[in-house]
Design an enzyme around this catalytic site. Structure first.
Site, PDB file in Angstrom:
ATOM      1  N   LYS A 160       0.798  -1.212   0.036  1.00 37.99           N
ATOM      2  CA  LYS A 160       0.061   0.031   0.108  1.00 37.99           C
ATOM      3  C   LYS A 160       1.003   1.237  -0.059  1.00 37.99           C
ATOM      4  CE  LYS A 160      -3.805  -2.357   2.168  1.00 37.99           C
ATOM      5  NZ  LYS A 160      -4.520  -2.627   3.556  1.00 37.99           N
ATOM      6  N   GLN A 198      -4.149  -0.764   9.684  1.00 34.26           N
ATOM      7  CA  GLN A 198      -4.287  -2.158   9.164  1.00 34.26           C
ATOM      8  C   GLN A 198      -4.678  -3.091  10.024  1.00 34.26           C
ATOM      9  OE1 GLN A 198      -3.128  -3.054   6.085  1.00 34.26           O
ATOM     10  NE2 GLN A 198      -3.862  -5.260   6.471  1.00 34.26           N
ATOM     11  N   ASP A 240     -10.730   3.440   4.155  1.00 29.31           N
ATOM     12  CA  ASP A 240     -11.032   2.267   4.088  1.00 29.31           C
ATOM     13  C   ASP A 240     -12.723   1.901   4.148  1.00 29.31           C
ATOM     14  OD1 ASP A 240      -9.745   0.009   3.809  1.00 29.31           O
ATOM     15  OD2 ASP A 240      -9.189  -0.445   5.955  1.00 29.31           O
TER      16      ASP A 240
END
Ligand code: NAP
Length: 313
Positions: free
Chosen positions: A67, A111, A134
């Protein structure tokens, strides 16, 4: 013309068009790069993404590494916060608060999963919704539920699957039946909302659904997000359907050697490809879209913060 092959019954079968997820993801990334450069030129704003990882889980480190690398390739300010396993809830909350207050950061990603001693939900809900790239904040889930795609951010994997649907069927799914198998907050529910927003007639199926094969056979667009290897068989698929396979399952592959494994989806790909018109493979289908849509969400968030119209994906 899609390729053909001889089926077991000796008849020639037209095989489905297989969507190349890597290629579609690359085209999304091209759009992100162009939009990032244009925003910088017009407004002097460089899109910024901060990724937080806690602990030393190797798989999570691999995801975060790719990422951060992709964010740099897109021209973003890319910041990675690698925190030790013993990080406390308060330390993590304080970091999120500082990133919320940082005007050079437009996207914050924590994460998951977090180590067991940390409670992820309050952390996710403490991210400013406009920086929640997200798409997991309840404000963003709520905006999607009321059909506000203009100010909300959509969870990356369903947003990526929806790019495939749009490129296959266009923006308007009026008259089409869509079935989503799986009702998770991460994928199934937002996917169903996106399909509904695009005017599809949507059914959400799950482990309590009666006669799942016949529910699936009704689908012009069949999306499987269950986590059960090759569960969806050819006779669950309506002829001519579009099949989007979200599942990622690792199974034993003795044919590759002792102890070897391979990845398969939730759909029995080879047999379903003889019935569907369009199908996604695993790996190389939905998977590559998740990171691409994270970049897309970040550049969208940066445009909004700068008062500019974001690109469409
Ligand atoms: N980047 C990516 O490509 C990506 C991203 C996210 C997820 N995934 C993959 O997608 C799959 C689903 O992920 P998720 O997070 O949505 O999983 P999840 O939270 O475990 O949800 C699975 C869903 O499948 C349903 N289900 C389980 N067994 C079933 C059965 N026999 N028949 C019908 N429905 C059944 C469950 O129903 P109940 O609600 O009734 O229990 C649940 O709604 C996983 O393989 C995951 O690895 C991939």
């Amino acid at each position: 013309m899609p390729p053909t092959r001889m089926a077991g019954n000796g008849r020639e079968t037209v095989l489905a068009t297989v969507i190349d997820g890597k290629q579609v993801a690359a085209s999304v990334i091209d759009t992100v790069k162009a939009a990032t450069a244009a925003l910088d030129k017009q407004s002097g704003v460089q899109a910024g993404l901060a990724v937080i990882i806690v602990g030393d889980d190797p798989a999570s480190h691999a995801y975060v590494g790719s990422k951060s690398k992709m964010a740099k390739e897109c021209g973003f300010k890319s910041v990675q916060h690698t925190l030790p396993l013993e990080t406390t809830q308060e330390d993590l909350a304080a970091l999120v608060a500082s990133l919320n207050a940082d005007d050079t950061i437009h996207g914050i990603l924590v994460q998951l999963p977090l180590p067991k001693h940390l409670n992820s939900e309050p952390i996710i809900q403490s991210i400013l919704p406009e920086k929640d790239v997200d798409g997991l904040h309840v404000v963003n889930a709520g905006k999607l539920a009321v059909g506000d795609l203009e100010t909300g951010l959509v969870s990356c994997t369903p947003a990526g699957a929806m790019v495939f649907v749009r490129r296959t069927h266009g923006e308007d799914l009026s008259g089409l039946n869509a079935v989503v198998v799986g009702r998770s907050n991460l994928f199934g529910k937002p996917m169903a909302q996106l399909l509904l927003n695009a005017n599809a007639t949507v059914t959400i199926a799950h482990s309590r659904t009666k006669d799942l094969p016949s529910v699936c056979r009704n689908a012009d667009i069949l999306v499987a997000a269950v986590g059960r290897p090759e569960m969806v068989k050819a006779d669950w698929v309506k002829r001519g359907a579009t099949v989007i396979d979200v599942g990622i399952n690792r199974i034993a592959a003795p044919e590759k050697g002792e102890g070897k494994t391979r990845l398969v989806g939730d759909v029995a790909f080879a047999e379903a490809a003889e019935v569907a018109d369009v199908i996604t493979p695993v790996p190389g289908g939905v998977g590559p879209m998740t990171i691409a849509m994270l970049m897309a969400n970040t550049v969208i968030a940066a445009h909004r913060a700068a008062g500019q119209t974001p690109p469409k994906f």
